[in-house]
Design an enzyme around this catalytic site. Structure first.
Site, mmCIF file in Angstrom:
data_model
loop_
_atom_site.group_PDB
_atom_site.id
_atom_site.type_symbol
_atom_site.label_atom_id
_atom_site.label_comp_id
_atom_site.label_asym_id
_atom_site.label_seq_id
_atom_site.Cartn_x
_atom_site.Cartn_y
_atom_site.Cartn_z
ATOM 1 N N CYS A 92 -11.718 -71.188 -1.903
ATOM 2 C CA CYS A 92 -12.511 -72.088 -0.640
ATOM 3 C C CYS A 92 -12.046 -71.082 0.480
ATOM 4 C CB CYS A 92 -11.482 -73.194 0.325
ATOM 5 S SG CYS A 92 -12.560 -73.947 1.686
ATOM 6 N N HIS A 125 -13.207 -76.285 -5.461
ATOM 7 C CA HIS A 125 -11.566 -76.259 -5.459
ATOM 8 C C HIS A 125 -10.986 -76.088 -7.709
ATOM 9 C CE1 HIS A 125 -9.823 -76.419 -1.326
ATOM 10 N NE2 HIS A 125 -11.332 -76.363 -1.197
ATOM 11 N N GLU A 160 -8.214 -76.209 -8.692
ATOM 12 C CA GLU A 160 -6.839 -76.999 -8.834
ATOM 13 C C GLU A 160 -7.486 -78.600 -8.647
ATOM 14 O OE1 GLU A 160 -6.873 -76.599 -4.203
ATOM 15 O OE2 GLU A 160 -8.687 -75.806 -5.621
ATOM 16 N N ASP A 183 -4.309 -99.262 -2.379
ATOM 17 C CA ASP A 183 -3.282 -100.451 -1.404
ATOM 18 C C ASP A 183 -2.412 -100.570 -1.155
ATOM 19 O OD1 ASP A 183 -5.801 -100.006 -0.215
ATOM 20 O OD2 ASP A 183 -6.406 -102.195 -0.556
ATOM 21 N N ASP A 200 -12.610 -100.493 9.994
ATOM 22 C CA ASP A 200 -12.708 -101.812 9.249
ATOM 23 C C ASP A 200 -13.048 -103.278 10.032
ATOM 24 O OD1 ASP A 200 -10.354 -100.885 7.254
ATOM 25 O OD2 ASP A 200 -9.255 -101.582 8.707
#
Length: 570
Positions: A103, A209, A211, A258, A414
């Site tokens: 990157c 990336h 990884e 969550d 939210d």
């Protein structure tokens, strides 16, 4: 640039291009920004020993050097110079020793970047890094699994053809004049074609990336680490004929977990119904976070998001359970990890203060690639407009973005609908509801609604709407919007398309559609462009239907690929 030099006088033997090395040690350059733990974990998973650069001399003693970089070009160069790493790194490159940049670690190889005018790069490669042009009308940062097309006759260490890999960046290396240069190893496309991988002697670097690119990225790292079995041919750097076109960017399918403590104090993955996570008085338990994250990685999730919905703010940061979840997940999951909940300044029970950057530091060091900020973003947006759209540089969004780059900051919104009969009677930006296939009219037949940004997991309303929040967050340096909808949460009736369209029109950041998925068709609806009656989202996230195994991730991707003709990684 000499092929041999001071390294031999130092007694360090390194692999000339084409000769495999038996030494299994890799030196990792960490200049203090970004998730280097994921790079460490990826290399270690391949059977190599990793050690960090601690002094400038460690760079010159390295047999292999890996340099992952994130954030701003100028900040990176400044950090390298402050730590005394810049000059030995430049010498390491001039001596043509085995190097892999990731990157920003690729971008710094060039002479400079328009991101940081007047700041000189390492200068190994000619040219300057440039931002994606606004004229292309693209979501910035570019966050996607995109195609990687080799441009040279010998693509090593890339595979040919190469699968999609994970990109997250706002600046890119333009294509060389005439479309070819001996150092331009591969290209990708995002509105235009650009260089996404380079190779010069023993120096290899990628804009993407590896990884975080799943098995494709691990295979690439393995090929580079193992070295070539034979020397390259004289035509290795010749242009590939005929040229290969890269695959288009894929829409991302994200699994969300969550996480909260249950009645026994254990961390479990739960799922709410309009944000209520309890059933018969107990927290719904869909399993252990690490096990589920690994399962979703194996099933093809493009990213995994952890939302810590209790945040454990009473516990000293160093002991936060979510840090352990991240560390364990990052050892097993080689796609991007986002964590949200508690990313804010706070004071622990012993009176010790922590800044938001210190909290983010801990999460990044544990393995997070991005942090998600919720309620703090609403407060910051309100203050931004009260100051007349002026930044003060003190918000968690600004501070974390400044250090780690905007791609590291996700804003989790939210919102809930607020119905109005007459949109001219409210200062908020409204959408029309009650249209075929859209959200329902209000309880009294209202045909308009605005989206109120809530705080504290939907428990508290605010006077900030989603358009205001998106505008403020983009100005503060956020990189992505995670767009939930309380009205849709857990209902399985599809995403709130009016909401997605409204936020996409209000900012240039990528938008992740969330809340409401019940079948593969819903994902297609969220990702199709508005011109095709879709939401225009850049990614789609789901939780419950994946936890309950009602709809497998592969079924979603198969439908998008084969039926909806929406590009996905498979």
């Amino acid at each position: 640039f000499p092929q041999l030099g001071a390294s031999w006088r130092l007694g360090v033997a390194f692999r000339p291009l084409g000769v495999a090395m038996s030494d299994k040690t890799v030196t990792l350059l960490d200049y203090g920004a970004g998730n280097v733990q994921s790079v460490y974990n990826a290399i270690a998973s391949l059977g190599y020993t990793v050690k960090y650069v601690e002094t400038p001399g460690d760079i010159l003693q390295a047999t292999r050097l890996v340099f992952p970089g994130v954030g701003a070009f100028g900040s990176c160069v400044s950090a390298l110079k402050e730590k005394g790493f810049f000059d030995p790194l430049q010498q390491f490159l001039k001596e043509d020793r085995p190097f892999f940049g990731i990157c920003l670690g690729m971008q710094t190889l060039f002479e400079g970047s328009e991101e940081s005018e007047g700041v000189a790069g390492l200068g190994l490669l000619p040219g300057r890094v440039q931002r994606f042009p606004n004229s292309l009308g693209l979501a910035i940062p570019h966050i996607a699994w995109s195609g990687v097309a080799p441009m040279l006759e010998d693509p090593w260490p890339l595979a040919a053809p190469s699968p999609r890999c994970y990109f997250v960046h706002s600046y890119r290396v333009p294509m060389p004049p005439g479309g070819h240069a001996p150092w331009a190893l591969a290209c990708s496309e995002y509105g235009e074609r650009y260089v996404c991988a380079v190779r010069r002697g023993n120096c290899v670097a990628t804009q993407f990336h590896p990884e975080k690119s799943g098995t494709a990225g691990l295979d690439l790292l393995r090929r580079w680490l193992d070295g070539r079995a034979t020397s390259p041919s004289p035509t290795a750097d010749a242009p590939l004929s005929p040229p290969i076109a890269p695959l288009p960017p894929a829409r991302r399918i994200i699994a969300c977990l969550d996480v909260r403590s249950n009645e026994s104090g254990d961390l479990v993955v739960t799922k709410g119904d309009q944000y209520d996570v309890k059933e018969s008085g107990k927290v719904r338990n869909h399993g252990k976070p690490v096990a589920l994250a690994e399962r979703y990685y194996q099933e093809g999730a493009d990213e995994v998001t952890f939302l810590n919905i209790t945040a454990f703010r009473e516990i000293v940061l160093a002991d936060q359970p979510m840090l352990d979840v991240l560390r364990s997940s990052a050892e097993r999951v080689f796609v991007p990890l986002t964590v949200g909940g508690g990313i804010r300044a706070y004071v622990d029970k012993d009176g010790k203060s922590y800044s938001s950057v210190e909290v983010a530091d801990a999460y990044f060091r544990a393995g997070a690639d991005k942090v998600s900020i919720g309620s703090d973003a609403v407060d910051a947006a309100r203050a931004y407009f009260e100051r007349g759209r002026t930044l003060d540089g003190t918000t968690s969004i600004e501070c974390i973005s400044k250090k780690y780059g905007r791609q590291a900051v996700v804003i989790s919104i939210d919102p809930r609908r607020v119905y109005v009969a007459d949109k001219s009677k409210t200062p908020h930006s409204c959408v029309e509801v009650g249209l075929p296939g859209g959200s329902p009219v209000g309880p009294n037949g209202e045909r308009f609604a605005w989206y109120c940004c809530t705080l504290k997991g939907g428990r508290e309303d605010s006077d900030v709407d989603v358009v205001q929040l998106a505008e403020a967050m983009e100005a503060m340096g956020a990189g992505e919007i995670l767009l939930n909808c309380i009205n849709r949460d857990g209902q399985g009736t599809g995403y709130e398309l009016e909401l997605i369209r409204q936020v996409k029109a209000a900012c240039s950041m990528p938008v992740i559609a969330s809340s409401g998925a019940g079948k593969p068709e819903h994902f297609a609806d969220a990702l199709r462009p508005p011109a095709e009656n879709g939401g225009g989202g850049d990614a789609a996230l789901a939780a419950g239907i994946f936890h309950r195994q009602e709809v497998p991730i592969e079924s979603v991707k198969a439908y998008l690929d084969e039926q909806a003709k929406i590009p996905v990684r498979r």
